[in-house]
Write a protein that holds these residues in place. Structure first.
Motif: not given
Length: 450
Positions: A105, A186-187, A189-192
């Motif tokens: 990501i 990519l979602s 929601a998974d972003w840092p």
């Protein structure tokens, strides 16, 4: 134009019309409400890109208790953006994204709609950069797309004035009017997400030109030696002077030292002394160069992070966790011999005499005498070279050696937009203090044996 594109443009038009009908609606794109808003007398204004980001992108970054979470992304939401604006924003964000990442990501750009703004975010876990562009964007729009593929498509795809994006299950649709792409996504929601400086951090403003010149005049001395990681950045701190507080930037690689001083802006006094990493310095220097330099830059800093905001760009960076050496002890205070040179003449002579040398260090000997400075380079395999240049020198004759490359860079940084450079000397074994026409700038160069 495809039917898909027409539907998106129709949706975008409806958003734009609704925003134009009521200023109240345009204010509602802010996802977070102030904790306890106070009534103010005056006309309500639409939020800036930075205000929208600070209040609606990430609750972490707001650092204000009691804020609400942003609207969750919804599949099928869309955005229509002017292609030129999107291309510029993608290029800006790509500066922090590596082509190869062990975390997939991190190779993507995060995109989030905000009603009348699209925010693009990139990170390498040490730096986060956000660029905001105006456009018709559903507030439920949120996704991440491959950064470098998106950049290539925007630069090379069939000509179009606008780009439309629609989110899907695992692939997002991109329409360039006559060309359609489906990109793997990519979602979000998974972003840092990276939090900003803590509540209570120091906040101040600097003129954009002053900040850029400070970075430009000191970054040349930043060390690249990873073992001394605390030298891999610019030391930013405030000090007290007889003529008032100063904001100071310092960089050194152990062979040379650059220092730039400014009058300390309101709000900076008492800030923690911090080390801004080399990559962050290079990024800011690039983004603010030339016509892109903003009039004003907002800086928020605490002991672990710094946030720099200007225009529609917000950069948040971690700071180097280390102790910068006491650089004041390195700057000589007893050098009593002064030599003043014409900067361009000196640089031309240094370049000329070092042509005979193939060594990496390229040591150059300087022989100072009243009215003259002789530069000499010796190469056992090729021979010798020398050049005489006019010099205003007020001490006893002396010889001293310096790394030619370092001296060229120091003279160029010291002179700024002026024409002369001064060297304060003591003896052949002591470092020289170099100053020029650049206000507030001081350089120190260690000598070499020749």
């Amino acid at each position: 134009m495809t039917a898909h594109m027409q539907r998106i443009l129709q949706s975008a038009s409806e958003i734009a019309i609704e925003a134009a009908i009521s200023q109240k609606i345009s204010a509602e794109v802010i996802q977070f409400r102030p904790r306890q808003p106070q009534k103010e007398v005056g006309v309500e204004t639409a939020p800036t890109a930075i205000e929208v980001y600070a209040t609606s992108l990430i609750a972490e970054n707001d650092n204000t208790p009691g804020t609400e979470q942003p609207i969750a992304p919804v599949i099928g939401s869309s955005v229509v953006i002017e292609r030129a604006l999107l291309t510029r924003a993608v290029e800006i964000v790509n500066n922090v994204i590596e082509r190869r990442n062990s975390i997939p990501i991190l190779s993507n750009i995060a995109l989030r709609g905000n009603g009348n703004t699209l925010q693009l975010i990139g990170t390498d876990l040490d730096i986060e950069i956000v660029a905001s562009v105006p456009g018709a964007a559903d507030r439920e729009f949120g996704t991440t797309l491959p950064a470098h593929i998106l950049k290539d498509l925007l630069k090379r795809a069939t000509a179009s004035d606008f780009v439309a994006m629609t989110t899907g299950e695992t692939r997002d649709a991109l329409d360039f009017e006559r060309v359609h792409y489906d990109l793997q996504s990519l979602s979000l929601a998974d972003w840092p997400h990276m939090s900003g400086p803590a509540a209570g951090a120091f906040e101040f403003h600097l003129p954009g030109r002053a900040l850029w010149e400070g970075l430009d005049s000191t970054m040349g001395a930043i060390s690249t030696e990873e073992t001394r990681y605390y030298l891999n950045g610019i030391f930013l701190h405030t000090i007290e002077h007889a003529d008032g507080a100063k904001l100071v930037m310092v960089a050194t690689d152990g062979h040379r030292l650059y220092r730039q001083e400014f009058d300390a802006p309101f709000g900076s006094c008492g800030m923690p002394a911090v080390i801004v990493p080399r990559k962050t310095v290079q990024l800011l220097h690039k983004l603010m160069k030339g016509k892109s330099c903003p009039d004003d830059v907002a800086i928020v800093v605490d002991s672990s992070k710094i946030r720099i905001s200007f225009g529609d760009i917000i950069t948040t960076s971690k700071l180097i966790d280390g102790t910068f050496p006491d650089y004041q002890r390195v700057i000589p205070i007893h050098n009593n011999k002064r030599a003043t040179l014409h900067a361009e003449t000196a640089m031309e002579a240094i370049r000329a005499v070092t042509l005979i040398s193939t060594e990496r260090g390229r040591a150059c000997k300087y022989t100072f005498a009243p009215g003259n400075c002789r530069l000499t380079v010796s190469n056992p395999d090729s021979g010798n070279a020398s050049a005489d240049i006019p010099c205003d020198y007020d001490g006893e004759p002396m010889e001293i050696g310096f790394n030619a490359s370092y001296m060229l860079a120091i003279i160029e940084d010291a002179v700024g937009n002026g024409s002369s450079v001064s060297m304060q000397l003591y003896d052949a074994a002591s470092p020289a203090v170099i100053t020029g026409d650049r206000k507030g700038w001081t350089g120190v160069c260690m000598p070499m044996r020749v």
